[in-house]
Design a protein around this motif. Structure first.
Motif, PDB file in Angstrom:
ATOM      1  N   TRP A   1       0.828  -1.201   0.000  1.00  0.00           N
ATOM      2  CA  TRP A   1       0.000   0.000   0.000  1.00  0.00           C
ATOM      3  C   TRP A   1       0.866   1.257   0.000  1.00  0.00           C
ATOM      4  N   ASN A   2       1.850   1.293   0.873  1.00  0.00           N
ATOM      5  CA  ASN A   2       2.673   2.498   1.002  1.00  0.00           C
ATOM      6  C   ASN A   2       3.521   2.769  -0.235  1.00  0.00           C
ATOM      7  N   GLU A   3       3.853   1.732  -0.991  1.00  0.00           N
ATOM      8  CA  GLU A   3       4.619   1.948  -2.217  1.00  0.00           C
ATOM      9  C   GLU A   3       3.716   2.027  -3.442  1.00  0.00           C
ATOM     10  N   GLY A   4       2.399   1.940  -3.229  1.00  0.00           N
ATOM     11  CA  GLY A   4       1.444   2.064  -4.322  1.00  0.00           C
ATOM     12  C   GLY A   4       1.497   0.927  -5.323  1.00  0.00           C
ATOM     13  N   SER A   5       1.744  -0.284  -4.853  1.00  0.00           N
ATOM     14  CA  SER A   5       1.918  -1.413  -5.773  1.00  0.00           C
ATOM     15  C   SER A   5       0.917  -2.535  -5.528  1.00  0.00           C
ATOM     16  N   THR A   6      -0.223  -2.221  -4.919  1.00  0.00           N
ATOM     17  CA  THR A   6      -1.197  -3.278  -4.629  1.00  0.00           C
ATOM     18  C   THR A   6      -1.687  -3.964  -5.902  1.00  0.00           C
ATOM     19  N   ALA A   7      -1.977  -3.182  -6.946  1.00  0.00           N
ATOM     20  CA  ALA A   7      -2.473  -3.767  -8.189  1.00  0.00           C
ATOM     21  C   ALA A   7      -1.415  -4.661  -8.828  1.00  0.00           C
ATOM     22  N   ALA A   8      -0.166  -4.208  -8.796  1.00  0.00           N
ATOM     23  CA  ALA A   8       0.922  -4.988  -9.387  1.00  0.00           C
ATOM     24  C   ALA A   8       1.078  -6.331  -8.683  1.00  0.00           C
ATOM     25  N   HIS A   9       0.766  -6.353  -7.403  1.00  0.00           N
ATOM     26  CA  HIS A   9       0.884  -7.588  -6.626  1.00  0.00           C
ATOM     27  C   HIS A   9      -0.448  -8.333  -6.541  1.00  0.00           C
ATOM     28  N   GLN A  10      -1.431  -7.898  -7.334  1.00  0.00           N
ATOM     29  CA  GLN A  10      -2.725  -8.562  -7.388  1.00  0.00           C
ATOM     30  C   GLN A  10      -3.371  -8.683  -6.013  1.00  0.00           C
ATOM     31  N   ALA A  11      -3.341  -7.556  -5.292  1.00  0.00           N
ATOM     32  CA  ALA A  11      -3.995  -7.465  -3.997  1.00  0.00           C
ATOM     33  C   ALA A  11      -5.097  -6.426  -4.101  1.00  0.00           C
ATOM     34  N   TYR A  12      -6.303  -6.783  -3.688  1.00  0.00           N
ATOM     35  CA  TYR A  12      -7.484  -5.918  -3.861  1.00  0.00           C
ATOM     36  C   TYR A  12      -8.068  -5.593  -2.489  1.00  0.00           C
ATOM     37  N   LEU A  13      -8.065  -4.321  -2.148  1.00  0.00           N
ATOM     38  CA  LEU A  13      -8.631  -3.890  -0.879  1.00  0.00           C
ATOM     39  C   LEU A  13     -10.155  -3.973  -0.959  1.00  0.00           C
ATOM     40  N   LEU A  14     -10.738  -4.882  -0.229  1.00  0.00           N
ATOM     41  CA  LEU A  14     -12.169  -5.140  -0.326  1.00  0.00           C
ATOM     42  C   LEU A  14     -12.972  -4.181   0.550  1.00  0.00           C
ATOM     43  N   TYR A  15     -12.532  -3.970   1.786  1.00  0.00           N
ATOM     44  CA  TYR A  15     -13.247  -3.034   2.665  1.00  0.00           C
ATOM     45  C   TYR A  15     -12.329  -2.542   3.763  1.00  0.00           C
ATOM     46  N   VAL A  16     -12.737  -1.437   4.372  1.00  0.00           N
ATOM     47  CA  VAL A  16     -12.052  -0.855   5.529  1.00  0.00           C
ATOM     48  C   VAL A  16     -13.114  -0.540   6.570  1.00  0.00           C
ATOM     49  N   ILE A  17     -12.912  -1.004   7.796  1.00  0.00           N
ATOM     50  CA  ILE A  17     -13.855  -0.711   8.882  1.00  0.00           C
ATOM     51  C   ILE A  17     -13.075  -0.119  10.057  1.00  0.00           C
TER      52      ILE A  17
END
Length: 208
Positions: A192-208
């Motif tokens: 997240w901090n390096e802005g590479s979630t998409a490149a690593h195929q990680a999808y933030l589904l929700y935040v509570i």
């Protein structure tokens, strides 16, 4: 559009102070490592059977009105998340996580007040299929980012409790779909901090 909404929300977390420290827990893996490892190589492939399933999912979502208040989403059994937290559907989400339900619909809201629906299905092979419907997001066509519907397939679902983007940020609970079976909170924080979630195929589904 949901990604923009979650990105704004997550960015706000980084600016918020933390009133008290909490020990970060490991993510709860809702798929065995062996199952997930077998699916990593072909996790993004959408076959004919899946395409037919997606069409059925779209039809089920089409019954909901263009304007969908949180109370109506919760009454329909959706796991409903607003800026104030969970507004309903906790039992449905818990049943899904426990393997009692094969699918669940998440409803979240953009800054425009529009509903974004995520139809999440846990398939027999252990993978997760998600159909994101942003057709009600409240944005005009020229403001939209991408199509109204997006289909993705992932190997595992992780839930990280007491998650903090930075040491001094407020702890939250997040759900993450991923194609990395061993993904942990520290690794996702780095992505997240390096802005590479998409490149690593990680999808933030929700935040509570």
């Amino acid at each position: 559009m949901k990604k923009r909404f979650l990105a704004v929300l997550f960015a706000a977390m980084m600016l918020a102070g933390c009133a008290g420290a909490a020990d970060e827990q490991e993510g709860h893996d809702h798929a065995t490592d062996q199952q997930a490892e077998e699916m990593v190589d072909d996790a993004e492939e959408i076959d004919a059977e899946t395409e037919a399933l997606v069409e059925t999912m779209k039809e089920e979502l089409s019954v909901y009105a263009d304007y969908l208040p949180a109370e109506e989403a919760a009454a329909a059994g959706m796991y409903t998340i607003t800026a104030d937290g969970v507004a309903g559907g906790q039992e449905e989400w818990d049943a899904f996580m426990a393997g009692e339900h094969e699918s669940v619909i998440l409803c979240q809201y953009t800054q425009k007040g529009g509903a974004v629906l995520d139809y999440l299905m846990h398939r027999e092979d252990g993978s997760y299929l998600i159909l994101s419907d942003s057709s009600r997001d409240g944005y005009e066509d020229d403001e939209k980012m991408g199509e109204d519907f997006e289909v993705q397939k992932f190997a595992a679902l992780k839930v990280f409790e007491d998650f903090k983007v930075q040491d001094d940020s407020t702890p939250v609970t997040i759900g993450v779909l991923t194609n990395e079976p061993a993904l942990d909170a520290d690794t996702f924080r780095t992505y997240w901090n390096e802005g590479s979630t998409a490149a690593h195929q990680a999808y933030l589904l929700y935040v509570i």
